[in-house]
Scaffold this active site. Sequence first.
Site, short mmCIF file in Angstrom:
data_model
loop_
_atom_site.label_atom_id
_atom_site.label_comp_id
_atom_site.label_asym_id
_atom_site.label_seq_id
_atom_site.Cartn_x
_atom_site.Cartn_y
_atom_site.Cartn_z
N CYS A 78 0.82 -1.20 0.00
CA CYS A 78 0.00 0.00 0.00
C CYS A 78 0.86 1.26 0.00
O CYS A 78 2.05 1.22 0.29
CB CYS A 78 -0.98 0.01 1.17
N CYS A 79 0.23 2.36 -0.37
CA CYS A 79 0.87 3.67 -0.42
C CYS A 79 2.00 3.67 -1.45
O CYS A 79 1.79 3.35 -2.61
CB CYS A 79 1.34 4.06 0.98
N ILE A 80 3.23 3.98 -1.05
CA ILE A 80 4.37 4.06 -1.96
C ILE A 80 5.00 2.69 -2.21
O ILE A 80 5.74 2.51 -3.18
CB ILE A 80 5.43 5.04 -1.41
#
Length: 266
Positions: A171-173
């Site tokens: 998730c995210c980066i």
Amino acid sequence: APTAMLTSRGPALCTALRRAAPGGLASFHSSARRCRAARVAVVLSGCGVYDGTEIHEASAVLVHLSRGGAEVQMYAPDVPQMHVIDHSKGQPAEAESRNVLVESARIARGKISSLAKLTTADHDAVIFPGGFGAAKNLSTFAVDGKDCKVNREVERVLKDFHKAGKPIGLCCISPVLAAKVLSGAEVTVGHEEEEGGKWPYAGTAGAIKELGAKHCVKEVTISFPAHVDTKNKVVTTPAFMCETALHHIFDGIGAMVKNVLKLTGK
């Protein structure tokens, strides 16, 4: 009476049941095999959004895994952080150094192992929360972009789980890790335009394409906030790549975790 009959014939009945159930009474009483809980490894990158794991994301991952009945073991590479950020100022803390494994232990409440010990044989899936640590400590993406290098153990884990056909959640980066290591993977970091600051890290999508992966535009606040690459068993969600309410991020991570657990077949 039926009760009296059962009582009087108890020993004979037990013998008959044992003969009928090769595994004994325990297997007889188990009309269906109990499904073993999914064993999930969670890989951390430090403690704190700007130089390690995003703590809210890690917490959301752990809550949703707990709710899904998974058995969790946390890992982190035993390496120095790229640098240390004073989170009250958003600036590097000069002349200070920290260890990724030691800092990650804060989130794991001490129950953590070196990433070098993580094997596919011990786990059904692996999940990487986000935070700049994924781009600074698990890889050099924050500095080198598409030309980044991935930590040797992180690369090994991603390739081993992929080869074993076991799901990977990011998730995210952190989807940039899969984009770099797994050729042709499909991932999402949300939108590809900043849209007035709503998606402040939208440029990451371009780098993902340059790495040879396919970027899939996804929301973070509606029905389908996670992308499932069924071929590669890679599940991704934008999380804090979007400026939105915390509960939307929590729910998006929940969708990622749910799909990872579904892909384990447990």
